[in-house]
Design a protein around this motif. Structure first.
Motif, PDB file in Angstrom:
ATOM      1  N   PHE A   7     -23.148  17.583 -10.418  1.00 48.52           N
ATOM      2  CA  PHE A   7     -24.462  18.042  -9.973  1.00 48.52           C
ATOM      3  C   PHE A   7     -24.455  19.548  -9.730  1.00 48.52           C
ATOM      4  N   ILE A   8     -23.398  20.028  -9.066  1.00 47.64           N
ATOM      5  CA  ILE A   8     -23.274  21.462  -8.774  1.00 47.64           C
ATOM      6  C   ILE A   8     -23.212  22.258 -10.080  1.00 47.64           C
ATOM      7  N   LEU A   9     -22.448  21.763 -11.044  1.00 49.12           N
ATOM      8  CA  LEU A   9     -22.323  22.444 -12.331  1.00 49.12           C
ATOM      9  C   LEU A   9     -23.677  22.495 -13.049  1.00 49.12           C
ATOM     10  N   ALA A  10     -24.399  21.372 -13.086  1.00 45.93           N
ATOM     11  CA  ALA A  10     -25.693  21.332 -13.775  1.00 45.93           C
ATOM     12  C   ALA A  10     -26.692  22.289 -13.118  1.00 45.93           C
ATOM     13  N   LEU A  11     -26.733  22.284 -11.798  1.00 48.02           N
ATOM     14  CA  LEU A  11     -27.632  23.205 -11.094  1.00 48.02           C
ATOM     15  C   LEU A  11     -27.221  24.657 -11.311  1.00 48.02           C
ATOM     16  N   SER A  12     -25.917  24.921 -11.278  1.00 52.92           N
ATOM     17  CA  SER A  12     -25.421  26.296 -11.441  1.00 52.92           C
ATOM     18  C   SER A  12     -25.722  26.845 -12.829  1.00 52.92           C
TER      19      SER A  12
ATOM     20  N   ALA B 140     -30.101   7.335  -4.401  1.00 49.59           N
ATOM     21  CA  ALA B 140     -30.176   6.401  -5.530  1.00 49.59           C
ATOM     22  C   ALA B 140     -31.484   5.614  -5.558  1.00 49.59           C
ATOM     23  N   LEU B 141     -32.026   5.279  -4.395  1.00 54.16           N
ATOM     24  CA  LEU B 141     -33.181   4.378  -4.346  1.00 54.16           C
ATOM     25  C   LEU B 141     -34.397   4.865  -5.142  1.00 54.16           C
ATOM     26  N   PRO B 142     -34.862   6.111  -4.987  1.00 54.28           N
ATOM     27  CA  PRO B 142     -36.023   6.523  -5.790  1.00 54.28           C
ATOM     28  C   PRO B 142     -35.749   6.482  -7.296  1.00 54.28           C
ATOM     29  N   LYS B 143     -34.517   6.756  -7.687  1.00 53.14           N
ATOM     30  CA  LYS B 143     -34.157   6.740  -9.106  1.00 53.14           C
ATOM     31  C   LYS B 143     -34.111   5.316  -9.637  1.00 53.14           C
ATOM     32  N   LEU B 144     -33.646   4.383  -8.795  1.00 55.56           N
ATOM     33  CA  LEU B 144     -33.624   2.980  -9.197  1.00 55.56           C
ATOM     34  C   LEU B 144     -35.038   2.440  -9.387  1.00 55.56           C
ATOM     35  N   LEU B 145     -35.963   2.939  -8.594  1.00 52.55           N
ATOM     36  CA  LEU B 145     -37.349   2.472  -8.661  1.00 52.55           C
ATOM     37  C   LEU B 145     -38.147   3.135  -9.783  1.00 52.55           C
ATOM     38  N   ASP B 146     -37.664   4.265 -10.307  1.00 53.42           N
ATOM     39  CA  ASP B 146     -38.398   5.006 -11.336  1.00 53.42           C
ATOM     40  C   ASP B 146     -37.449   5.581 -12.394  1.00 53.42           C
ATOM     41  N   PRO B 147     -36.822   4.717 -13.215  1.00 57.09           N
ATOM     42  CA  PRO B 147     -35.917   5.239 -14.250  1.00 57.09           C
ATOM     43  C   PRO B 147     -36.583   6.214 -15.225  1.00 57.09           C
ATOM     44  N   PRO B 148     -37.838   5.976 -15.671  1.00 51.48           N
ATOM     45  CA  PRO B 148     -38.436   6.972 -16.575  1.00 51.48           C
ATOM     46  C   PRO B 148     -38.620   8.342 -15.904  1.00 51.48           C
ATOM     47  N   GLY B 149     -38.989   8.349 -14.633  1.00 57.87           N
ATOM     48  CA  GLY B 149     -39.124   9.615 -13.918  1.00 57.87           C
ATOM     49  C   GLY B 149     -37.790  10.331 -13.790  1.00 57.87           C
ATOM     50  N   PHE B 150     -36.714   9.558 -13.571  1.00 63.01           N
ATOM     51  CA  PHE B 150     -35.393  10.172 -13.467  1.00 63.01           C
ATOM     52  C   PHE B 150     -34.936  10.684 -14.830  1.00 63.01           C
ATOM     53  N   ALA B 151     -35.260   9.950 -15.911  1.00 66.25           N
ATOM     54  CA  ALA B 151     -34.924  10.426 -17.261  1.00 66.25           C
ATOM     55  C   ALA B 151     -35.625  11.757 -17.534  1.00 66.25           C
ATOM     56  N   LYS B 152     -36.866  11.882 -17.076  1.00 65.20           N
ATOM     57  CA  LYS B 152     -37.601  13.133 -17.251  1.00 65.20           C
ATOM     58  C   LYS B 152     -36.941  14.260 -16.452  1.00 65.20           C
ATOM     59  N   ALA B 153     -36.470  13.946 -15.239  1.00 65.93           N
ATOM     60  CA  ALA B 153     -35.778  14.956 -14.429  1.00 65.93           C
ATOM     61  C   ALA B 153     -34.487  15.403 -15.120  1.00 65.93           C
TER      62      ALA B 153
ATOM     63  N   ASP C 238     -34.799  26.677  -4.094  1.00 63.24           N
ATOM     64  CA  ASP C 238     -34.416  25.306  -3.764  1.00 63.24           C
ATOM     65  C   ASP C 238     -33.128  24.898  -4.472  1.00 63.24           C
ATOM     66  N   MET C 239     -32.924  25.376  -5.698  1.00 63.79           N
ATOM     67  CA  MET C 239     -31.698  25.054  -6.423  1.00 63.79           C
ATOM     68  C   MET C 239     -30.477  25.622  -5.695  1.00 63.79           C
ATOM     69  N   ARG C 240     -30.614  26.829  -5.154  1.00 66.06           N
ATOM     70  CA  ARG C 240     -29.509  27.406  -4.376  1.00 66.06           C
ATOM     71  C   ARG C 240     -29.215  26.553  -3.145  1.00 66.06           C
ATOM     72  N   LEU C 241     -30.269  26.116  -2.479  1.00 68.09           N
ATOM     73  CA  LEU C 241     -30.096  25.251  -1.298  1.00 68.09           C
ATOM     74  C   LEU C 241     -29.501  23.905  -1.690  1.00 68.09           C
TER      75      LEU C 241
ATOM     76  N   GLY D 274     -34.104  16.416  -8.672  1.00 69.07           N
ATOM     77  CA  GLY D 274     -34.104  14.994  -8.997  1.00 69.07           C
ATOM     78  C   GLY D 274     -33.153  14.224  -8.107  1.00 69.07           C
ATOM     79  N   CYS D 275     -32.729  14.837  -7.012  1.00 67.32           N
ATOM     80  CA  CYS D 275     -31.710  14.245  -6.148  1.00 67.32           C
ATOM     81  C   CYS D 275     -32.253  13.112  -5.272  1.00 67.32           C
ATOM     82  N   PHE D 276     -33.333  13.370  -4.568  1.00 68.24           N
ATOM     83  CA  PHE D 276     -33.884  12.388  -3.643  1.00 68.24           C
ATOM     84  C   PHE D 276     -35.295  11.964  -4.021  1.00 68.24           C
TER      85      PHE D 276
END
Length: 153
Positions: free
Chosen positions: A91-96, A28-41, A125-128, A108-110
């Motif tokens: 998250f699993i559904l979106a990646l799948s 959560a921390l990187p997303k809290l610090l960069d909401p526009p970056g997370f919106a882009k992800a 990486d998505m499979r992992l 966009g997880c960490f």
């Protein structure tokens, strides 16, 4: 103690709560610090309407953080573990879906930064990421199972 009983031991439940809660706080921390970056992800997934991106980028990281903190502190264990499990399934559904479309995305997880990887590397990486999320889903299941066993008289 037999093997199935060991899986429901309160100490294992405690360790799973700390591990899963810590992972969700760290995510959560990187997303809290960069909401526009997370919106882009989120936008890169191609699954959400435009009006949804910015509110989700503001609310989702706080929800992840609060669920993680609740697990670490031990408050509302079952509610927090259930919420985390629901998030992980999403998250699993979106990646799948994107993996099935062969549409490489950065999880966009960490981190909210886009990586400089090739499409093949990002698909790998998505499979992992899916495997990692399945492992965390097992932690949530253990928390739910052990808290149910010890909540009974």
């Amino acid at each position: 103690m037999k093997f199935p009983g060991m899986l429901l031991h309160p100490r294992l439940g405690f360790l799973c709560r700390i591990a899963l809660g810590g992972l969700f706080i760290a995510a959560a921390l990187p997303k809290l610090l960069d909401p526009p970056g997370f919106a882009k992800a989120l936008w890169a997934y191609g699954l959400f309407p435009g009006w949804f991106l910015h509110p989700a980028a503001l609310v989702l990281p706080w929800f992840e953080f609060l669920c993680g903190a609740a697990l670490v502190i031990g408050l509302w264990r079952r509610a927090a573990a259930t919420s985390v499990a629901a998030l992980l399934l999403g998250f699993i559904l979106a990646l799948s879906i994107n993996l099935a479309r062969r549409h490489p995305v950065d999880c966009g997880c960490f981190s909210t930064r886009a990586s400089a990887k090739s499409d093949a590397e990002r698909l790998r990486d998505m499979r992992l990421d899916i495997l990692r999320d399945l492992g965390m889903l097992l932690l949530a299941a253990q928390i739910l199972a052990s808290s149910r066993k010890h909540a009974q008289p």
